[in-house]
Design a protein around this motif. Structure first.
Motif, mmCIF file in Angstrom:
data_model
loop_
_atom_site.group_PDB
_atom_site.id
_atom_site.type_symbol
_atom_site.label_atom_id
_atom_site.label_comp_id
_atom_site.label_asym_id
_atom_site.label_seq_id
_atom_site.Cartn_x
_atom_site.Cartn_y
_atom_site.Cartn_z
ATOM 1 N N PHE A 1 0.835 -1.211 0.000
ATOM 2 C CA PHE A 1 0.000 0.000 0.000
ATOM 3 C C PHE A 1 0.870 1.262 0.000
ATOM 4 N N TYR B 1 1.445 2.166 -3.476
ATOM 5 C CA TYR B 1 0.228 2.798 -4.014
ATOM 6 C C TYR B 1 0.160 4.270 -3.617
ATOM 7 N N GLN C 1 -7.607 4.560 5.303
ATOM 8 C CA GLN C 1 -7.180 4.067 4.002
ATOM 9 C C GLN C 1 -8.038 4.647 2.876
ATOM 10 N N PHE D 1 -6.639 0.224 -4.792
ATOM 11 C CA PHE D 1 -5.375 -0.458 -4.522
ATOM 12 C C PHE D 1 -5.405 -1.915 -4.981
#
Length: 311
Positions: free
Chosen positions: A6, A9, A96, A113
């Motif tokens: 992540f 990302y 997130q 993601f």
């Protein structure tokens, strides 16, 4: 190749922000203030039917996007604070979905993601030039449950490293060229759109909203006249803007046989002019003495009527 995280990302989304703030929506992203990001979010979603994007919106705001509730959306301005600090690189958001929404705002692809990870896009840890941008496409990983690479895999990665490094420069050049071409295409479309809008606006205004009309009282009725005639001072009566209702006012002659009442109600109006009275077909203001017209009564009818046939 290593697994996509992540963190990769987030770096890719920030890199796209650095590019987009010089693009079509630069006025929303320089600076990425709470109000600017809120307005950009509305622009992105008002005609957005992408299921993933709408799911990100509802997860972040905890309500569905509704184009009919813009006032309610304006009240969410404070929620864009962590997105702004994230895009500026000051602080990563705890939520997130704030990163996912940022990806939508800067139109990062692929998103969310999950799709980014499936595509196997990686971010250079030491980019050639700022801002950070996606550098290469790795092979798709069919099994996300693979174990850590063994020593043999690491040796193969080192062997492939030189090949990847050679491809990075060409990828960057092609990526930037693609961004430039897209920007030029968007600018061309916007220019054409502006000319079309102005052209349609001219045609609509020309035929839907014709030249302003005026009118003036002429003896016993109103006539349409050129508004410019009032400038030469040669017109005996006052020229006024055209009024469709007022234009229907007409002076009538009332005699013995004139019908002034219908179902007991007056259908003729009058105003006194010295020792006489002028009669009209509807209510309004007397065009010559500016007195308010009153509904005729039987008394007024009997007093001021003229013999039929007289002038």
């Amino acid at each position: 190749m290593r697994k996509i995280t992540f963190e990769d990302y987030k770096n890719a989304v920030r890199a796209k922000f650095e590019i987009e703030k010089e693009g079509v929506y630069f006025n929303f992203l320089t600076p990425p203030s709470q109000a600017n990001l809120r307005n950009l979010c509305w622009e992105r979603f008002k005609s957005n039917s992408n299921a993933d994007d709408l799911s990100i919106f509802s997860s972040f705001f905890e309500f569905e996007f509704d184009p009919e509730k813009r006032n309610h959306f304006r009240e969410q301005t404070d929620k864009f604070r962590p997105i702004g600090t994230f895009l500026r690189g000051a602080k990563d958001p705890a939520n997130q979905f704030a990163v996912e929404l940022a990806a939508v705002l800067v139109d990062f692809q692929p998103r969310p993601f999950k799709k980014y990870r499936e595509r196997g896009i990686v971010i250079s840890e030491n980019p050639i030039d700022a801002p950070k941008i996606p550098l290469a496409f790795a092979a798709l990983e069919n099994d996300e449950g693979k174990e850590e690479k063994n020593e043999k895999d690491e040796e193969e990665d080192k062997f492939e490293g030189s090949l990847i490094a050679k491809k990075r420069f060409n990828f960057i050049q092609n990526f930037r060229a693609g961004i430039s071409d897209n920007f030029k295409k968007k600018l061309k479309l916007i220019t054409i759109g502006v000319f079309i809008v102005f052209g349609l606006g001219f045609i609509i205004s020309r035929y839907t909203f014709p030249k302003k009309q005026c009118m003036q009282w002429s003896n016993d009725h109103y006539e349409k006249v050129d508004c410019d005639l009032s400038a030469n001072g040669l017109i005996p009566f006052t020229i006024e803007p055209f009024d469709e209702i007022k234009f229907e006012l007409k002076k009538v002659t009332v005699c013995d046989t004139t019908t002034c009442f219908k179902n007991g109600k007056p259908i003729i109006w009058y105003a006194k002019t010295g020792d006489a009275a002028d009669f009209f077909n509807t209510h309004g203001i007397h065009p010559e003495n500016e007195k308010a017209l009153r509904p005729v009564t039987q008394y007024i009818f009997n007093k001021y009527k003229k013999p039929c046939g007289s002038k």
